[in-house]
Design a protein around this motif. Structure first.
Motif, mmCIF file in Angstrom:
data_model
loop_
_atom_site.group_PDB
_atom_site.id
_atom_site.type_symbol
_atom_site.label_atom_id
_atom_site.label_comp_id
_atom_site.label_asym_id
_atom_site.label_seq_id
_atom_site.Cartn_x
_atom_site.Cartn_y
_atom_site.Cartn_z
ATOM 1 N N ASP A 59 0.820 -1.211 0.000
ATOM 2 C CA ASP A 59 0.000 0.000 0.000
ATOM 3 C C ASP A 59 0.855 1.262 0.000
ATOM 4 O O ASP A 59 0.437 2.298 -0.536
ATOM 5 N N ASP A 60 2.063 1.187 0.595
ATOM 6 C CA ASP A 60 2.901 2.384 0.683
ATOM 7 C C ASP A 60 3.883 2.511 -0.475
ATOM 8 O O ASP A 60 4.683 3.446 -0.508
ATOM 9 N N GLY A 61 3.865 1.586 -1.432
ATOM 10 C CA GLY A 61 4.756 1.679 -2.582
ATOM 11 C C GLY A 61 5.252 0.312 -3.011
ATOM 12 O O GLY A 61 4.843 -0.720 -2.479
ATOM 13 N N VAL A 62 6.135 0.312 -3.987
ATOM 14 C CA VAL A 62 6.696 -0.928 -4.529
ATOM 15 C C VAL A 62 8.076 -1.136 -3.908
ATOM 16 O O VAL A 62 9.006 -0.371 -4.177
ATOM 17 N N TRP A 63 8.182 -2.183 -3.083
ATOM 18 C CA TRP A 63 9.445 -2.490 -2.409
ATOM 19 C C TRP A 63 10.242 -3.489 -3.226
ATOM 20 O O TRP A 63 9.701 -4.477 -3.716
ATOM 21 N N MET A 64 11.528 -3.227 -3.341
ATOM 22 C CA MET A 64 12.434 -4.086 -4.090
ATOM 23 C C MET A 64 13.571 -4.522 -3.175
ATOM 24 O O MET A 64 14.179 -3.687 -2.487
ATOM 25 N N THR A 65 13.865 -5.817 -3.167
ATOM 26 C CA THR A 65 14.894 -6.366 -2.285
ATOM 27 C C THR A 65 15.852 -7.244 -3.087
ATOM 28 O O THR A 65 15.418 -8.029 -3.934
ATOM 29 N N GLY A 66 17.145 -7.102 -2.811
ATOM 30 C CA GLY A 66 18.132 -7.923 -3.489
ATOM 31 C C GLY A 66 19.531 -7.636 -2.991
ATOM 32 O O GLY A 66 19.744 -6.770 -2.131
ATOM 33 N N PRO A 67 20.532 -8.348 -3.524
ATOM 34 C CA PRO A 67 21.922 -8.152 -3.114
ATOM 35 C C PRO A 67 22.566 -6.958 -3.830
ATOM 36 O O PRO A 67 22.065 -6.483 -4.855
ATOM 37 N N THR A 68 23.664 -6.494 -3.273
ATOM 38 C CA THR A 68 24.452 -5.420 -3.885
ATOM 39 C C THR A 68 25.927 -5.805 -3.817
ATOM 40 O O THR A 68 26.325 -6.679 -3.044
ATOM 41 N N MET A 69 26.731 -5.137 -4.615
ATOM 42 C CA MET A 69 28.186 -5.391 -4.586
ATOM 43 C C MET A 69 28.939 -4.083 -4.789
ATOM 44 O O MET A 69 28.718 -3.370 -5.773
ATOM 45 N N HIS A 70 29.829 -3.772 -3.841
ATOM 46 C CA HIS A 70 30.766 -2.651 -3.963
ATOM 47 C C HIS A 70 32.071 -3.246 -4.479
ATOM 48 O O HIS A 70 32.783 -3.931 -3.744
ATOM 49 N N VAL A 71 32.384 -3.007 -5.741
ATOM 50 C CA VAL A 71 33.480 -3.704 -6.413
ATOM 51 C C VAL A 71 34.837 -3.077 -6.126
ATOM 52 O O VAL A 71 35.808 -3.780 -5.803
ATOM 53 N N ALA A 72 34.928 -1.750 -6.260
ATOM 54 C CA ALA A 72 36.243 -1.113 -6.164
ATOM 55 C C ALA A 72 36.096 0.387 -5.954
ATOM 56 O O ALA A 72 35.043 0.971 -6.240
ATOM 57 N N ASN A 73 37.171 0.999 -5.469
ATOM 58 C CA ASN A 73 37.301 2.453 -5.399
ATOM 59 C C ASN A 73 38.444 2.875 -6.313
ATOM 60 O O ASN A 73 39.401 2.124 -6.509
ATOM 61 N N GLY A 74 38.348 4.066 -6.872
ATOM 62 C CA GLY A 74 39.423 4.566 -7.722
ATOM 63 C C GLY A 74 39.287 6.058 -7.922
ATOM 64 O O GLY A 74 38.495 6.726 -7.254
ATOM 65 N N SER A 75 40.045 6.588 -8.861
ATOM 66 C CA SER A 75 39.926 8.012 -9.205
ATOM 67 C C SER A 75 40.306 8.191 -10.668
ATOM 68 O O SER A 75 41.181 7.496 -11.183
ATOM 69 N N PHE A 76 39.617 9.108 -11.310
ATOM 70 C CA PHE A 76 39.916 9.431 -12.702
ATOM 71 C C PHE A 76 41.137 10.333 -12.771
ATOM 72 O O PHE A 76 41.356 11.166 -11.892
ATOM 73 N N THR A 77 41.922 10.186 -13.833
ATOM 74 C CA THR A 77 43.104 11.024 -13.996
ATOM 75 C C THR A 77 42.736 12.361 -14.627
ATOM 76 O O THR A 77 41.716 12.503 -15.297
ATOM 77 N N ARG A 78 43.620 13.313 -14.399
ATOM 78 C CA ARG A 78 43.447 14.634 -15.009
ATOM 79 C C ARG A 78 43.412 14.518 -16.539
ATOM 80 O O ARG A 78 42.598 15.150 -17.207
ATOM 81 N N GLN A 79 44.299 13.681 -17.090
ATOM 82 C CA GLN A 79 44.357 13.527 -18.550
ATOM 83 C C GLN A 79 43.015 13.049 -19.103
ATOM 84 O O GLN A 79 42.524 13.574 -20.107
ATOM 85 N N PHE A 80 42.414 12.061 -18.441
ATOM 86 C CA PHE A 80 41.140 11.529 -18.924
ATOM 87 C C PHE A 80 40.033 12.571 -18.812
ATOM 88 O O PHE A 80 39.284 12.797 -19.762
ATOM 89 N N LEU A 81 39.928 13.250 -17.684
ATOM 90 C CA LEU A 81 38.872 14.230 -17.489
ATOM 91 C C LEU A 81 39.003 15.400 -18.465
ATOM 92 O O LEU A 81 38.014 15.882 -19.009
ATOM 93 N N GLU A 82 40.239 15.831 -18.697
ATOM 94 C CA GLU A 82 40.436 16.942 -19.639
ATOM 95 C C GLU A 82 40.088 16.519 -21.055
ATOM 96 O O GLU A 82 39.640 17.324 -21.863
ATOM 97 N N SER A 83 40.253 15.233 -21.380
ATOM 98 C CA SER A 83 39.895 14.765 -22.709
ATOM 99 C C SER A 83 38.398 14.838 -22.961
ATOM 100 O O SER A 83 37.945 14.955 -24.102
ATOM 101 N N LEU A 84 37.594 14.785 -21.892
ATOM 102 C CA LEU A 84 36.141 14.812 -22.035
ATOM 103 C C LEU A 84 35.630 16.215 -22.324
ATOM 104 O O LEU A 84 34.481 16.380 -22.750
ATOM 105 N N SER A 85 36.471 17.232 -22.094
ATOM 106 C CA SER A 85 36.039 18.609 -22.341
ATOM 107 C C SER A 85 36.554 19.135 -23.675
ATOM 108 O O SER A 85 36.295 20.271 -24.047
ATOM 109 N N GLU A 86 37.280 18.278 -24.396
ATOM 110 C CA GLU A 86 37.857 18.742 -25.669
ATOM 111 C C GLU A 86 36.813 18.692 -26.776
ATOM 112 O O GLU A 86 35.880 17.899 -26.739
#
Length: 286
Positions: free
Chosen positions: A259-286
């Motif tokens: 009655d209060d909404g559609v509930w969804m239940t399941g597993p999750t996975m946190h795979v990895a942490n990282g960071s984008f490089t300056r070179q890659f990010l600057e390439s996206l603005s070219e």
């Protein structure tokens, strides 16, 4: 563009990689930083060969104080377009935030509205995706129609879950050529904002098998909002009750239309942490 960085470092913009049943996400926690994501950036990061790859990019932002929410979530599709909802990404982020805060439940805001997420135990995470949108103008459709059976071959159902859905019930979902079938209906004239496309068949009592073509993404191993929409459509058609098991290419979700909404239940996975490089990010603005 403005990103978090350390003096002298070539690494910028930290990210997390997560997935829910193979429905994969790049998640950026922007609650304590000044980050501006553009559609071009999202599309570049999404590229499976020249970027990182994802089904959706999710940004965790600080919630408006008036909502009393724990965080605000913004979602981008792989083509750079935005989505009002992403159920599996919401569950993944909720698990991350619950682990971080030691809270058993959270309030999260999205363009869909306020969503409640809870720890379901045994490593599972639940989220209330809200009430389904069943009227033509909420989904939205291009014209006023009965949403249970659209005037399209196969009589699919239309459902809104913060994003539009078109659900076909067939004898065998496995044999449908989804790569051809999906884009044909994603761009159907009845859906002015395009649509997610699901094909499903009944396995047994309150048990469905479903495959997904996701708007702005393509074939995906799982989709939370699609699972909710399919469960709602099946119940409306009398094919199942309101509490169902849905088997997707990447695994199983459990959907409960309460009655209060559609509930969804399941597993999750946190795979990895990282960071984008300056070179890659600057390439996206070219």
């Amino acid at each position: 563009m403005r990103f978090m960085t350390s003096p002298g470092s070539d690494h910028m913009l930290p990210f997390m990689k997560m997935h829910g049943l193979g429905n994969d996400f790049v998640v950026i926690d922007a609650r304590e930083s000044d980050i501006e994501i553009t559609p071009a950036m999202a599309k570049g990061i999404a590229h499976r060969q020249m970027g990182l790859g994802f089904d959706q990019l999710a940004v965790i932002a600080t919630a408006d104080a008036s909502t009393e929410a724990d965080a605000h979530l913004v979602f981008y599709n792989a083509d750079g377009s935005t989505s009002g909802a992403c159920g599996n990404a919401t569950r993944c982020i909720a698990r991350y935030l619950m682990d971080q805060s030691n809270k058993p439940s959270l309030r999260l805001t999205t363009d869909r509205g306020v969503l409640i997420a809870t720890d379901a135990g045994e490593g599972l995470t639940s989220v209330n995706m809200g009430a389904p949108q069943l009227s033509w103008d909420e989904i939205p459709l291009a014209e006023e129609l009965e949403t249970l059976e659209l005037p399209i071959e196969g009589a699919p159902s239309a459902t809104g879950m913060g994003n539009p859905h078109c659900t076909f019930f067939v004898e065998d979902a496995e044999v449908i050529p989804l790569a051809e079938f999906g884009p044909r209906y994603e761009h159907h004239p009845l859906y002015p904002e395009r649509t997610n496309v699901q094909i499903a068949h009944v396995v047994g009592p309150n048990h469905l098998r479903m495959r997904v073509w996701e708007r702005g993404v393509g074939i995906t191993l799982a989709s939370g909002s699609s699972s909710c929409a399919t469960a709602v459509a099946a119940a409306r058609k009398g094919l199942t009750g309101r509490k169902v098991q849905i088997d997707l290419d990447g695994g199983t979700l459990w959907i409960d239309w309460r009655d209060d909404g559609v509930w969804m239940t399941g597993p999750t996975m946190h795979v990895a942490n990282g960071s984008f490089t300056r070179q890659f990010l600057e390439s996206l603005s070219e």
